[in-house]
Structure formats: C-alpha cells, structure tokens
Design an enzyme around this catalytic site. Structure first.
Site, PDB file in Angstrom:
ATOM      1  N   ASP A  21       0.853  -1.186   0.000  1.00  0.00           N
ATOM      2  CA  ASP A  21       0.000   0.000   0.000  1.00  0.00           C
ATOM      3  C   ASP A  21       0.889   1.236   0.000  1.00  0.00           C
ATOM      4  O   ASP A  21       1.528   1.547   1.008  1.00  0.00           O
ATOM      5  CB  ASP A  21      -0.914  -0.007   1.234  1.00  0.00           C
ATOM      6  CG  ASP A  21      -1.632   1.317   1.435  1.00  0.00           C
ATOM      7  OD1 ASP A  21      -2.038   1.916   0.423  1.00  0.00           O
ATOM      8  OD2 ASP A  21      -1.784   1.744   2.601  1.00  0.00           O
ATOM      9  N   VAL A  22       0.936   1.936  -1.129  1.00  0.00           N
ATOM     10  CA  VAL A  22       1.786   3.118  -1.267  1.00  0.00           C
ATOM     11  C   VAL A  22       0.963   4.365  -0.986  1.00  0.00           C
ATOM     12  O   VAL A  22       0.042   4.696  -1.735  1.00  0.00           O
ATOM     13  CB  VAL A  22       2.402   3.205  -2.678  1.00  0.00           C
ATOM     14  CG1 VAL A  22       3.294   4.440  -2.793  1.00  0.00           C
ATOM     15  CG2 VAL A  22       3.193   1.946  -2.997  1.00  0.00           C
TER      16      VAL A  22
ATOM     17  N   ASN B  48       1.077   8.677   0.263  1.00  0.00           N
ATOM     18  CA  ASN B  48       1.900   9.845  -0.045  1.00  0.00           C
ATOM     19  C   ASN B  48       3.085   9.989   0.899  1.00  0.00           C
ATOM     20  O   ASN B  48       4.149  10.458   0.496  1.00  0.00           O
ATOM     21  CB  ASN B  48       1.044  11.114   0.015  1.00  0.00           C
ATOM     22  CG  ASN B  48       0.096  11.223  -1.152  1.00  0.00           C
ATOM     23  OD1 ASN B  48       0.515  11.373  -2.288  1.00  0.00           O
ATOM     24  ND2 ASN B  48      -1.199  11.130  -0.878  1.00  0.00           N
TER      25      ASN B  48
ATOM     26  N   THR C 130      -1.994  11.030   5.023  1.00  0.00           N
ATOM     27  CA  THR C 130      -1.525  12.350   4.611  1.00  0.00           C
ATOM     28  C   THR C 130      -2.715  13.290   4.475  1.00  0.00           C
ATOM     29  O   THR C 130      -2.659  14.453   4.878  1.00  0.00           O
ATOM     30  CB  THR C 130      -0.763  12.258   3.280  1.00  0.00           C
ATOM     31  OG1 THR C 130       0.295  11.299   3.419  1.00  0.00           O
ATOM     32  CG2 THR C 130      -0.177  13.596   2.892  1.00  0.00           C
TER      33      THR C 130
ATOM     34  N   ASN D 285       3.866   7.361   3.668  1.00  0.00           N
ATOM     35  CA  ASN D 285       4.409   6.052   4.038  1.00  0.00           C
ATOM     36  C   ASN D 285       3.931   4.965   3.089  1.00  0.00           C
ATOM     37  O   ASN D 285       2.848   5.065   2.503  1.00  0.00           O
ATOM     38  CB  ASN D 285       3.991   5.678   5.465  1.00  0.00           C
ATOM     39  CG  ASN D 285       4.642   6.565   6.507  1.00  0.00           C
ATOM     40  OD1 ASN D 285       5.837   6.798   6.468  1.00  0.00           O
ATOM     41  ND2 ASN D 285       3.855   7.071   7.439  1.00  0.00           N
ATOM     42  N   THR D 286       4.746   3.934   2.964  1.00  0.00           N
ATOM     43  CA  THR D 286       4.375   2.724   2.232  1.00  0.00           C
ATOM     44  C   THR D 286       4.332   1.580   3.236  1.00  0.00           C
ATOM     45  O   THR D 286       5.274   1.379   3.999  1.00  0.00           O
ATOM     46  CB  THR D 286       5.396   2.413   1.122  1.00  0.00           C
ATOM     47  OG1 THR D 286       5.348   3.454   0.135  1.00  0.00           O
ATOM     48  CG2 THR D 286       5.096   1.077   0.450  1.00  0.00           C
ATOM     49  N   VAL D 287       3.213   0.859   3.236  1.00  0.00           N
ATOM     50  CA  VAL D 287       3.027  -0.244   4.179  1.00  0.00           C
ATOM     51  C   VAL D 287       2.965  -1.545   3.390  1.00  0.00           C
ATOM     52  O   VAL D 287       2.268  -1.634   2.372  1.00  0.00           O
ATOM     53  CB  VAL D 287       1.740  -0.057   5.009  1.00  0.00           C
ATOM     54  CG1 VAL D 287       1.589  -1.185   6.031  1.00  0.00           C
ATOM     55  CG2 VAL D 287       1.761   1.292   5.722  1.00  0.00           C
TER      56      VAL D 287
ATOM     57  N   ASP E  48      -6.829   3.842  -2.324  1.00  0.00           N
ATOM     58  CA  ASP E  48      -6.827   3.544  -0.892  1.00  0.00           C
ATOM     59  C   ASP E  48      -8.228   3.553  -0.307  1.00  0.00           C
ATOM     60  O   ASP E  48      -8.564   2.732   0.557  1.00  0.00           O
ATOM     61  CB  ASP E  48      -5.930   4.530  -0.140  1.00  0.00           C
ATOM     62  CG  ASP E  48      -6.267   5.988  -0.433  1.00  0.00           C
ATOM     63  OD1 ASP E  48      -6.918   6.267  -1.461  1.00  0.00           O
ATOM     64  OD2 ASP E  48      -5.863   6.857   0.365  1.00  0.00           O
TER      65      ASP E  48
ATOM     66  N   ASP F  29      -9.944   7.489   7.519  1.00  0.00           N
ATOM     67  CA  ASP F  29      -8.540   7.098   7.351  1.00  0.00           C
ATOM     68  C   ASP F  29      -7.649   8.309   7.632  1.00  0.00           C
ATOM     69  O   ASP F  29      -7.695   9.309   6.921  1.00  0.00           O
ATOM     70  CB  ASP F  29      -8.308   6.584   5.929  1.00  0.00           C
ATOM     71  CG  ASP F  29      -6.924   5.960   5.743  1.00  0.00           C
ATOM     72  OD1 ASP F  29      -6.066   6.134   6.631  1.00  0.00           O
ATOM     73  OD2 ASP F  29      -6.709   5.302   4.716  1.00  0.00           O
TER      74      ASP F  29
END
Length: 257
Positions: free
Chosen positions: A6-7, A9, A132, A11-13, A109, A129
């Site tokens: 999951d990218v 703005n 960002t 963080n990428t998880v 997302d 959610d």
C-alpha cells in the site's frame, strides 16, 4: 504467501499474508526517487530480517496514490520476485459498486478500505482514514460506495503552522490533557488534536444525518489511536484495514496462495 503493498503519499506499508492471516508487516517512507533496484534491495533486506523466504511469495497486489511509483514497483517485483503485481485500479474486481459521478476519481486507498471494512463488518459504514489526507467514506448496507469527504491530514496541517507562523515550534503529537493550553506547545497540541477530534465528530454527524441510517464508524491510519481515544464517535479502530482490503481484492481476482 501473498505480498500486499500500500503506497501512500507519506508512508508505504507492506504485509505478508499466509492462509488468510497477516504474518508480517512493515512501514517505510514513500520515496518516488528510489530506483527499482533500491526498492528491491530494501524489500529483500526486510524479508531477511524477519526470516521470510521471498521465494515463497505466490502473488503480489499493489495499491498506490503516487502514480510514478506504480511503474517503479512493477519493475522491482518483476525483477526481484519474478511476479507481475496486480495493481488496484479501473477494471479490477473489488465487489464494491462505486456510486460516484466519476468512479475513476476515487482513490485506490479509499476503495481498498471500503472493500475491507464491508467484508469484515458489513454495512452501513463510515470509514475514516488518518493519512496524509484525512478521508471519510460512506458505504451502504448493500456494499455500495456512496461517496465521502477529504480534509487535510494531521501532519500537513501541523506542517502549515510551522511553515507559515515563524514563532511556532514543531511539537510532539500528543494529547495535552485539556483544551485550554497554558503555553504555546500545549496550545498547539490542543488545536491540532482536539481540532481534528472536532472535525471527525462534525463530519461523522453530518454523514449519519445524510445516510439516515445508523452506520458503524471504522477508523484506520497512522495516527488513528491518538484521535480515537478522544472521541466516542469511532466504534472500531482497525490499523491493518488497508492491507486486509488488498488481500481480499487479491483473492477476488484469483491471486491465491
């Protein structure tokens, strides 16, 4: 095993699923300037540190709100995992009907969150959610994505204070304990934290009034626990909602372990 990416703005998880269970997860900074090789080495190092054999990954699903990173990560997964990722976007089956003026405008997302929340909790739902951007979306009892709201995130709102008010310092994100701050730091913390609590409560109330139903309110995102602890409007906190949604979409589209 399935690798979900999951990218966002900021963080990428990433998460690894085995037999419907999230067995490992990581959070890294999103960097669109990294090359496919840099991401590949980073991913393999994370796998090695967790004693996960990357060769046992059977499928990869990718959701991104940063378009340039889709191409970069597709090259990375092809080169290092020998797998073409399923990218969440138009044409991908989700099981969610988007009741929007232009469904293509809905962020990946938000779609993924709606899929996960409806799969896990049923409807009607309001999903908040804290990323960002702070996003709100409504899902009907029949699993229809009805629309939502988008507000600035906690981080960028605080950043605006630091950037445009020369005498205001950077502050730790924590609850000050009372709304009336006795110093600049406490005053800023009050405005940031309780201000966002008020934002959540006001928008959730308006959503409920317009839905004319009694939806369950599900919250996720990096700073969710900070806000959820200060309001009764949030029914459940689900920190891995987006990763779970990616896994469900992978299964719907035939990516199986």
């Amino acid at each position: 095993m399935i690798l979900a990416i999951d990218v966002g703005n900021t963080n990428t998880v990433m998460g690894i699923y085995k037999k419907d269970k999230l067995i490992q997860h990581w959070r890294i900074s999103t960097d669109k300037n990294k090359t496919p090789d840099e991401y590949g080495i980073l991913f393999l190092n994370l796998f090695n540190s967790a004693n996960v054999n990357y060769k046992r990954i059977d499928g990869i699903i990718l959701s991104s709100v940063v378009p340039p990173l889709v191409r970069i990560l597709k090259k990375m997964t092809t080169r290092y995992f020998n797998l073409e990722p399923l990218v969440v976007g138009p044409g991908i089956r989700t099981g969610i009907n988007l009741k929007m003026d232009n469904p293509r405008e809905v962020g990946a997302d938000q779609v993924v969150n709606a899929v996960a929340a409806y799969h896990k909790y049923g409807g009607p739902l309001i999903i908040v959610d804290f990323g960002t951007a702070t996003t709100f979306c409504a899902v009907s009892e029949r699993g229809e994505y009805l629309g939502g709201a988008i507000a600035p995130g906690i981080g960028i709102s605080a950043e605006a204070l630091y950037s445009y008010a020369a005498k205001l310092p950077r502050v730790e994100f924590k609850t000050p304990g009372q709304a009336i701050g006795k110093n600049t730091v406490a005053g800023m913390q009050s405005g940031i934290i309780y201000g966002f609590v008020g934002l959540v409560e006001a928008l959730v109330k308006r959503f409920k009034d317009e839905l004319k139903e009694t939806p369950e309110v599900i919250a996720t995102g990096g700073l969710v626990s900070l806000i959820a602890s200060e309001t009764d409007e949030i029914d459940k906190v689900d920190p891995f909602l987006t990763l779970d949604g990616l896994y469900y979409i992978a299964k719907i589209n035939g990516i199986v372990e």
